[in-house]
Write a protein that holds these residues in place. Structure first.
Motif, PDB file in Angstrom:
ATOM      1  N   THR A   9      24.289  23.136-102.133  1.00  0.00           N
ATOM      2  CA  THR A   9      24.962  22.279-103.269  1.00  0.00           C
ATOM      3  C   THR A   9      25.228  23.047-104.677  1.00  0.00           C
ATOM      4  N   THR A  69      22.180  22.505 -95.919  1.00  0.00           N
ATOM      5  CA  THR A  69      23.165  22.534 -97.317  1.00  0.00           C
ATOM      6  C   THR A  69      22.981  23.109 -98.410  1.00  0.00           C
ATOM      7  N   THR A  84      17.080  19.223 -93.911  1.00  0.00           N
ATOM      8  CA  THR A  84      16.766  17.952 -93.578  1.00  0.00           C
ATOM      9  C   THR A  84      16.668  18.168 -92.045  1.00  0.00           C
ATOM     10  N   VAL A 138      27.545  23.629 -95.060  1.00  0.00           N
ATOM     11  CA  VAL A 138      27.005  22.404 -94.361  1.00  0.00           C
ATOM     12  C   VAL A 138      26.697  23.062 -92.933  1.00  0.00           C
ATOM     13  N   PRO A 177      23.907  12.979 -99.427  1.00  0.00           N
ATOM     14  CA  PRO A 177      23.541  12.930 -98.041  1.00  0.00           C
ATOM     15  C   PRO A 177      23.463  11.605 -97.398  1.00  0.00           C
ATOM     16  N   GLN A 226      24.814  11.925 -93.522  1.00  0.00           N
ATOM     17  CA  GLN A 226      23.951  12.764 -92.472  1.00  0.00           C
ATOM     18  C   GLN A 226      23.400  11.855 -91.318  1.00  0.00           C
TER      19      GLN A 226
END
Length: 270
Positions: free
Chosen positions: A248, A246, A262, A17, A182, A186
């Protein structure tokens, strides 16, 4: 001047992250986050030098995106030394790593450090993250934990790095531990990245720039400010882009399935 926070290997399903603020002159031409047509990179782009400050490897084949888990971010090093005209763009280090087949450590060890103005470079993939700079910090793997880096040495405790670290520990990491979707955490991360509290004068670092400038740069988020030779009431510099990266991982197969960025542009950035 930028700040980056990395939660590395703290969460099984989110091994990475990364939170980032890009601080830059407002007139510097920049493309927003997009898939590059000429390289397998998903990132914003500095149109002045052609590189980027933050990105992931991604390429499109017949409309299908493919990734290999590589990611990278770079920050300027603030020590009062001006960049020379014969030095290479630091943003090239990000693009070169994202398109390289070398491991993060091997890539870091092969950088011609003298070719660039001062930088902190953080590069990684699904299994290894490495930080290096050309101000005496040799390539070093990141240990599992929370790392916050700005424009000094990685181990420096500046007001802004410690404020961001504290707020992440209190306000964001617990949310991720509770629910790593998220949409659950976020917005809280972007709120923390938007912290405009400046350091008390006695807590400013000594980096070779004027105290007045150091004070303006001491917050996590830099509000638009007039720098340089322009009119003093016309903003020329500030935080332009805020990003979250991120990785995942599928908890059942232990394989990384997606890298995602993002990003949001600040309203006053041109």
């Amino acid at each position: 001047m930028c700040i980056v926070a990395i939660a590395w290997q703290l969460f099984d399903e989110l091994p990475l992250v990364l939170l980032s603020n890009r601080d830059e002159f407002l007139e510097r031409p920049t493309q927003e986050l997009h898939q590059w047509s000429d390289q397998p990179i998903y990132a914003g782009r500095d149109n002045q030098s052609g590189g980027t400050w933050l990105g992931i490897h991604q390429e499109a084949h017949d409309g299908v995106y493919q990734q290999n888990g590589r990611w990278a971010a770079i920050l300027n090093f603030r020590d009062g030394v001006q960049a020379g005209r014969d030095e290479r763009s630091r943003g090239e280090l990000v693009t070169e790593f994202l398109t390289s087949a070398l491991s993060p450590m091997d890539f870091a060890r092969n950088i011609r450090l003298q070719d660039y103005a001062g930088f902190n470079l953080i590069i990684g993939d699904a299994t290894q993250a490495v930080i290096v700079n050309n101000r005496g910090h040799a390539p070093t793997p990141l240990y599992a934990g929370l790392h916050v880096i700005s424009n000094g040495q990685p181990e420096d405790s500046w007001f802004k790095t410690e404020r961001l670290r504290g707020r992440l520990r209190q306000e964001v990491l617990p949310l991720i531990a509770e629910n790593n979707s998220p949409e659950y955490w976020q917005q809280a991360a972007f709120d923390v990245l938007s912290d405009t509290v400046q350091a008390p004068k006695e807590h400013l670092p000594h980096t070779g720039v004027a105290v007045e400038i150091e004070h303006v740069l001491s917050s996590v988020y830099i509000k638009p400010v007039a720098f340089g030779n322009g009119a003093k009431d016309v903003p020329t510099y500030g935080t332009r882009t805020q990003s979250i990266v991120t990785l995942t991982k599928n908890s059942e197969t232990s394989t990384t399935v997606i890298a995602e960025i993002t990003s949001r542009e600040c309203a006053y950035a041109s």
